[in-house]
Design a protein around this motif. Structure first.
Motif, mmCIF file in Angstrom:
data_model
loop_
_atom_site.group_PDB
_atom_site.id
_atom_site.type_symbol
_atom_site.label_atom_id
_atom_site.label_comp_id
_atom_site.label_asym_id
_atom_site.label_seq_id
_atom_site.Cartn_x
_atom_site.Cartn_y
_atom_site.Cartn_z
ATOM 1 N N MET A 107 161.981 0.457 7.842
ATOM 2 C CA MET A 107 161.290 2.547 7.136
ATOM 3 C C MET A 107 160.025 2.222 7.791
ATOM 4 S SD MET A 107 163.068 2.062 3.318
ATOM 5 C CE MET A 107 164.030 0.179 2.993
ATOM 6 N N ALA A 108 158.885 1.211 7.874
ATOM 7 C CA ALA A 108 157.765 1.100 8.118
ATOM 8 C C ALA A 108 157.529 1.891 9.419
ATOM 9 C CB ALA A 108 156.590 -0.356 8.056
ATOM 10 N N VAL A 109 158.524 1.605 10.421
ATOM 11 C CA VAL A 109 157.782 1.843 11.654
ATOM 12 C C VAL A 109 158.395 3.467 11.247
ATOM 13 C CG1 VAL A 109 159.105 2.608 14.000
ATOM 14 C CG2 VAL A 109 158.181 -0.003 12.970
ATOM 15 N N GLN A 110 159.852 4.293 10.528
ATOM 16 C CA GLN A 110 159.714 5.415 10.596
ATOM 17 C C GLN A 110 157.997 6.517 10.022
ATOM 18 O OE1 GLN A 110 161.900 7.296 10.723
ATOM 19 N NE2 GLN A 110 162.157 9.168 10.033
ATOM 20 N N ASN A 111 157.848 5.466 8.934
ATOM 21 C CA ASN A 111 156.455 5.830 7.926
ATOM 22 C C ASN A 111 155.306 6.342 9.491
ATOM 23 O OD1 ASN A 111 157.452 6.082 5.657
ATOM 24 N ND2 ASN A 111 155.744 4.428 4.796
ATOM 25 N N LEU A 112 155.109 5.721 10.395
ATOM 26 C CA LEU A 112 154.127 5.251 11.312
ATOM 27 C C LEU A 112 154.528 6.687 11.769
ATOM 28 C CD1 LEU A 112 153.400 2.185 12.968
ATOM 29 C CD2 LEU A 112 154.098 4.365 14.092
ATOM 30 N N TRP A 113 155.646 6.701 12.045
ATOM 31 C CA TRP A 113 156.527 7.840 13.497
ATOM 32 C C TRP A 113 156.259 8.889 12.851
ATOM 33 C CZ3 TRP A 113 161.438 5.760 15.794
ATOM 34 C CH2 TRP A 113 162.214 6.162 17.087
ATOM 35 N N LEU A 114 156.741 9.276 11.396
ATOM 36 C CA LEU A 114 156.155 10.028 10.791
ATOM 37 C C LEU A 114 154.702 11.266 11.360
ATOM 38 C CD1 LEU A 114 159.042 10.584 7.314
ATOM 39 C CD2 LEU A 114 159.290 11.574 10.185
ATOM 40 N N MET A 115 153.942 9.969 10.643
ATOM 41 C CA MET A 115 153.000 10.674 10.748
ATOM 42 C C MET A 115 151.854 10.425 12.998
ATOM 43 S SD MET A 115 149.888 10.693 9.381
ATOM 44 C CE MET A 115 150.248 9.910 7.460
ATOM 45 N N THR A 116 152.640 9.974 13.548
ATOM 46 C CA THR A 116 152.711 9.839 14.771
ATOM 47 C C THR A 116 152.517 11.508 15.496
ATOM 48 O OG1 THR A 116 152.691 7.861 15.048
ATOM 49 C CG2 THR A 116 153.887 9.115 17.340
ATOM 50 N N GLY A 117 153.533 12.255 13.962
ATOM 51 C CA GLY A 117 153.914 13.460 14.992
ATOM 52 C C GLY A 117 152.961 14.539 14.083
ATOM 53 N N GLU A 118 152.350 14.223 12.715
ATOM 54 C CA GLU A 118 151.780 14.786 12.250
ATOM 55 C C GLU A 118 150.610 14.640 12.971
ATOM 56 O OE1 GLU A 118 150.674 16.392 8.906
ATOM 57 O OE2 GLU A 118 152.838 16.177 9.553
ATOM 58 N N LEU A 119 149.841 13.260 13.559
ATOM 59 C CA LEU A 119 148.319 12.936 14.343
ATOM 60 C C LEU A 119 148.947 14.192 15.457
ATOM 61 C CD1 LEU A 119 147.082 9.564 13.715
ATOM 62 C CD2 LEU A 119 146.462 12.495 12.423
ATOM 63 N N GLY A 120 150.007 14.954 16.253
ATOM 64 C CA GLY A 120 149.929 15.179 17.539
ATOM 65 C C GLY A 120 150.229 14.560 18.957
ATOM 66 N N LEU A 121 151.051 13.561 17.965
ATOM 67 C CA LEU A 121 151.358 11.918 19.025
ATOM 68 C C LEU A 121 152.240 11.537 19.233
ATOM 69 C CD1 LEU A 121 148.392 10.090 17.878
ATOM 70 C CD2 LEU A 121 147.838 11.038 19.581
ATOM 71 N N GLY A 122 152.911 11.015 20.133
ATOM 72 C CA GLY A 122 154.121 11.030 20.116
ATOM 73 C C GLY A 122 154.763 9.325 20.263
ATOM 74 N N GLY A 123 155.955 8.773 20.117
ATOM 75 C CA GLY A 123 156.271 7.815 21.032
ATOM 76 C C GLY A 123 157.493 7.927 20.319
ATOM 77 N N TYR A 124 158.353 6.607 20.924
ATOM 78 C CA TYR A 124 159.625 6.022 20.408
ATOM 79 C C TYR A 124 159.635 4.221 20.538
ATOM 80 C CZ TYR A 124 161.222 4.223 25.169
ATOM 81 O OH TYR A 124 161.449 2.910 26.091
ATOM 82 N N TRP A 125 160.346 3.924 19.476
ATOM 83 C CA TRP A 125 160.911 2.394 19.021
ATOM 84 C C TRP A 125 162.109 2.301 20.598
ATOM 85 C CZ3 TRP A 125 162.127 0.159 13.927
ATOM 86 C CH2 TRP A 125 162.407 -0.494 13.959
ATOM 87 N N SER A 126 161.543 0.670 21.198
ATOM 88 C CA SER A 126 162.525 0.288 22.331
ATOM 89 C C SER A 126 162.717 -1.196 21.862
ATOM 90 C CB SER A 126 162.479 0.207 23.361
ATOM 91 O OG SER A 126 162.555 -0.630 24.158
#
Length: 185
Positions: free
Chosen positions: A118-137
């Protein structure tokens, strides 16, 4: 608004990154969002180790060693190793996702893994808000990096979050209808 943020979250892969730097301040914003995940008994099990700039080459060395020592000879692929290392070197940052088990074991381990997710999901959602991208492997060799990552007793590496600015807008996502996944009583 929040529903659109959730629906627009995407996996953005390193080959889609623009090469633009991501600032330490932006990463701190992501980690602060992660820190507000739900956590049973307030164990707050999420831990993060951030590699950026020159330290990305250090992480690449850790990964190369772990992949090389854990991959059976008949499965070893120089091509796969090269591609894996390129993911690191083309990222603006890599955040190692860890879970620190509560020493009292006051909650089941799966709850702490879930809280970390869930912490990673929060991070991921904020990533999109900042116009950044990423993924978890979560490659199998991650478990062979305990010493290199300086993990504490009870701490486990759950994977890597590759982070960067992206070149193009991500494609719209798809999901099957929620009605096909729901049983009402």
């Amino acid at each position: 608004m929040l529903d659109q943020i959730i629906k627009n979250r995407r996996s953005i892969f390193p080959n889609q990154f623009s090469g633009k730097a991501v600032s330490k301040e932006e990463i701190k914003i992501l980690l602060e969002a992660a820190n507000w995940a739900p956590t049973h008994r307030k164990t707050q099990p999420w831990r993060f180790k951030v590699f950026r700039e020159d330290s990305l080459s250090v992480l690449a060395e850790f990964i190369e060693k772990a992949y090389t020592t854990t991959t059976p000879e008949h499965q070893f692929s120089a091509f796969k190793l090269k591609k894996t290392l390129e993911k690191v070197t083309t990222s603006a940052a890599v955040i190692v996702i860890c879970m620190q088990r509560d020493p009292k074991e006051s909650v089941p381990e799966w709850e702490e893994v879930a809280a970390t997710a869930m912490a990673v999901q929060n991070l991921w959602l904020m990533t999109g808000e900042l116009g950044l991208g990423g993924y978890w492997s979560s490659p199998g060799y991650r478990t062979a990096m305990h010493t290199e990552l300086k993990l504490n007793t009870g701490e486990e590496c759950l994977g890597f979050f590759y982070l960067g600015a992206y070149k193009e807008e991500p494609l719209a996502g798809e999901r099957d209808a929620i009605e096909d996944k729901t049983v009402w009583f």
